[in-house]
Design a protein around this motif. Structure first.
Motif, PDB file in Angstrom:
ATOM      1  N   CYS A 387      -4.380  -2.321 -13.607  1.00  0.00           N
ATOM      2  CA  CYS A 387      -3.733  -1.753 -12.436  1.00  0.00           C
ATOM      3  C   CYS A 387      -2.301  -2.263 -12.370  1.00  0.00           C
ATOM      4  N   VAL A 388      -1.363  -1.317 -12.269  1.00  0.00           N
ATOM      5  CA  VAL A 388       0.043  -1.661 -12.079  1.00  0.00           C
ATOM      6  C   VAL A 388       0.333  -1.481 -10.597  1.00  0.00           C
ATOM      7  N   VAL A 389       0.613  -2.603  -9.921  1.00  0.00           N
ATOM      8  CA  VAL A 389       0.731  -2.614  -8.464  1.00  0.00           C
ATOM      9  C   VAL A 389       2.195  -2.797  -8.077  1.00  0.00           C
ATOM     10  N   LEU A 390       2.684  -1.889  -7.246  1.00  0.00           N
ATOM     11  CA  LEU A 390       4.019  -2.012  -6.679  1.00  0.00           C
ATOM     12  C   LEU A 390       3.889  -2.597  -5.281  1.00  0.00           C
ATOM     13  N   LEU A 391       4.475  -3.758  -5.053  1.00  0.00           N
ATOM     14  CA  LEU A 391       4.490  -4.408  -3.750  1.00  0.00           C
ATOM     15  C   LEU A 391       5.809  -4.070  -3.079  1.00  0.00           C
ATOM     16  N   THR A 392       5.761  -3.271  -2.041  1.00  0.00           N
ATOM     17  CA  THR A 392       6.989  -2.788  -1.417  1.00  0.00           C
ATOM     18  C   THR A 392       6.830  -2.772   0.093  1.00  0.00           C
ATOM     19  N   ALA A 393       7.940  -2.683   0.790  1.00  0.00           N
ATOM     20  CA  ALA A 393       7.915  -2.630   2.250  1.00  0.00           C
ATOM     21  C   ALA A 393       7.643  -1.209   2.713  1.00  0.00           C
TER      22      ALA A 393
END
Length: 655
Positions: A387-393
């Protein structure tokens, strides 16, 4: 010679019976039965049918011929409500090839019914089922047992509605509805409706659990809730019953005025959008059933291509208006992610199409359940899932880092890699576990590659050293890691235990409580007005018993108090108050069951009238004090006595 005459007599009798059957078949006129003209509209036919069905229903009309009349009314409506059968009858005098068979079935059932009514023998007389071999061949594969119902049917009813028939041996009405039931089952099962049959003789526990105390009974189950079918058993009514089981907000009507808002809702609901273009003014039942099965994953809309203004959508998305077309939209609302177009779509084809497009390209992790589905646990070295997870606001509009991440996911779709994103401000514990302890990522986006090792939350991961800005260099670095990961899984060198995700889309407590209360009230309403009254008798008995005890106690108490008031006499009430004054405790000569007020001692003169109520009929727990006084000492002694016993609340009986 006698044998030959007997054979001729039998042949003549058979020919006579056939002639009578043909004449009775030719005499059947559905227009005459319903009392409508040959040019009557569907609305007039339906109105006439409902009126006659209410009048001739066997449960309401006790006329001996009511059942046969009701069968004719149902059959006439079945023919005239179907345009194909109606047209065939207008041209050829019958409703089609199967008409003769169904009429023969009705005639056989008519003879069997009258035979049964004349002899009155029940199931226990011969101890074998009536015509069970023929019926079992139809219903055998749908038979339900209690454990199968509880463990499979009820959980599955949250994905599709079930239509269940309750039958038994020696049930002549069950035989009557078999042709209609068989036809409806073949059609509805192909649309995705679950079918079940419960034999009340062998599965009494299940029949009682469902609330069915008579046969035949037809009921529907959806979301674990049971609803009974109360109309005439014809195909159209069964279809309408199944459709009434489904929630009313499954499919949204989409026009050129609201299609942009509908397609743009993917960001808030975190679901792909499905649009069906068709020429029917109402939403097809097949599409509603599909929407119910996948309501947790996709949002469904329907476009009636015959509506004015639909040309804008059909032209923009290049839709053939003469063929049913299904479009699936994900993050890009101006171009569908997938298209299917065919006449007479089968449910299996639609299911395969929907299953391949259940999730967005870069879905947001909004719950632990979705995390398990998108990022499953590694089962073996050959079945690795990354899983490629983007942590963003969180942002109201698509940010540049997210758009760059989305374009990268679209260009690098693989079976072993899933792209997701997380709002770091909503899932703070989850995000902080994957980010290093530094100020580098404060207020910025980051990308992590992870692999789940077990369901307890243990993962191995690798977070990119620099924040994700969506630049070409960031994409190049991420692509290099993914290529290297295919050859060397040890690239994911960091380990952690991730906390469970918060369910972002779950309704707040108040809304959940309101939904539960609404469902409970609805269930109670259905139970009171539709379920069998034998089930309601224990509850009604308890309620009426409680009301009887409550009101009985109040009535007895009221009569008791009124009797005491009539027996007591307050002759010198005002005189006693004037003698005692305002600043001292006051006295009354009225007996009362009320608690004495502060600064008040109740004194009653004991006479031959008040003797019985104050001493003989003394209530349990009450105590009376009797003072023997003379006229000269009465006033002074009563005042002193009142001051001494001021703290007591018992009734004081005077002189």
């Amino acid at each position: 010679m006698e044998v030959k005459k007997l054979g001729i007599s039998w042949q003549f009798l058979i020919v006579l019976v056939l002639i009578l059957q043909i004449l009775s078949a030719l005499d059947f006129d559905p227009y005459r039965v319903l009392g409508v003209s040959r040019t009557a509209s569907q609305a007039d036919i339906k109105k006439a049918y409902k009126k006659l069905a209410r009048e001739w229903h066997p449960d309401k009309n006790k006329d001996p011929g009511a059942e046969d009349k009701f069968i004719q009314i149902s059959k006439a409506y079945e023919i005239l409500s179907n345009e194909e059968k109606r047209s065939h009858y207008d041209h050829y005098g019958d409703a089609g090839e199967s008409q003769g068979y169904q009429k023969q079935q009705q005639q056989r059932e008519y003879r069997f019914r009258h035979f049964h009514e004349n002899f009155y023998f029940d199931e226990s007389f011969f101890h074998f089922p009536f015509n069970s071999e023929r019926r079992d061949s139809i219903d055998e594969k749908y038979l339900l047992h209690f454990s199968h119902y509880v463990n499979e049917v009820v959980p599955d009813s949250f994905k599709k509605p079930y239509l269940i028939k309750i039958t038994s041996d020696w049930c002549f009405s069950c035989i009557h509805i078999e042709p209609v039931w068989k036809e409806a089952v073949q059609e509805l099962e192909g649309l995705g409706v679950g079918i079940g049959v419960v034999h009340a003789g062998y599965e009494r526990r299940l029949a009682h659990h469902l609330g069915a105390h008579s046969t035949p009974s037809i009921l529907g189950i959806i979301n674990g809730k049971v609803s009974f079918f109360h109309n005439a058993v014809v195909s159209e009514n069964l279809w309408q019953f199944v459709e009434s089981l489904l929630p009313g907000n499954l499919v949204e009507k989409v026009t050129n005025k609201n299609y942009v808002r509908f397609l743009s809702g993917w960001q808030q609901e975190n679901k792909p959008r499905v649009l069906l273009f068709d020429q029917m003014p109402t939403v097809p039942l097949l599409y509603k059933l599909t929407a119910f099965a996948y309501k947790d994953y996709l949002s469904f809309g329907y476009v009636y291509v015959g509506l004015r203004g639909a040309e804008e959508m059909t032209r923009q998305y290049d839709v053939n208006v003469y063929t049913p077309t299904i479009l699936i939209f994900k993050e890009h609302i101006h171009k569908p992610a997938d298209v299917i177009q065919a006449r007479g779509m089968k449910r299996q084809v639609i299911d395969d199409f929907i299953t391949q497009n259940k999730y967005l390209l870069a879905a947001r992790l909004t719950s632990q359940k979705l995390f398990h589905e998108l990022c499953p646990v590694k089962r073996s070295h050959r079945q690795r899932k990354y899983c490629v997870v983007l942590l963003t606001a969180e942002a109201t509009k698509l940010s540049k880092p997210f758009e760059a991440f989305l374009s990268f996911a679209l260009a690098n779709t693989q079976d072993t890699v899933r792209f997701v994103h997380v709002y770091s401000n909503r899932q703070q514990e989850f995000a902080s576990t994957l980010l290093p302890d530094s100020d580098t990522f404060q207020g910025k986006s980051a990308v992590s590659i992870l692999e789940r090792r077990n369901t307890a939350g243990r993962v191995v991961y690798k977070t990119l050293e620099d924040p994700w800005t969506g630049s070409e260099s960031d994409k190049f670095i991420l692509l290099g890691y993914l290529d290297q990961l295919r050859k060397d899984p040890a690239l994911l060198s960091s380990e952690a235990v991730l906390p469970d995700l918060t369910d972002e889309l779950a309704p707040i407590f108040l809304l959940r409580w309101l939904y539960s209360a609404s469902d409970y009230i609805s269930d109670c309403w259905d139970s009171i007005f539709h379920n069998n009254w034998r089930e309601m008798m224990p509850l009604l008995s308890l309620v009426f018993s409680a009301l009887f005890i409550l009101f009985g106690t109040v009535i007895v108490q009221a009569f008791s108090d009124s009797n005491e008031e009539r027996e007591s006499s307050p002759p010198d009430k005002e005189e006693a108050r004037e003698k005692t004054g305002k600043t001292e405790p006051s006295f009354t000569k009225e007996p009362s069951s009320k608690i004495p007020k502060k600064g008040f001692v109740e004194v009653t003169e004991l006479t031959d009238i008040t003797y019985t109520s104050n001493l003989v009929r003394l209530r349990p727990g009450h105590m009376n004090v009797v003072l023997i006084l003379s006229n000269s000492t009465k006033t002074s002694l009563l005042q002193k006595f009142a001051l001494e016993v001021y703290s007591f609340t018992a009734r004081i009986v005077g002189w």
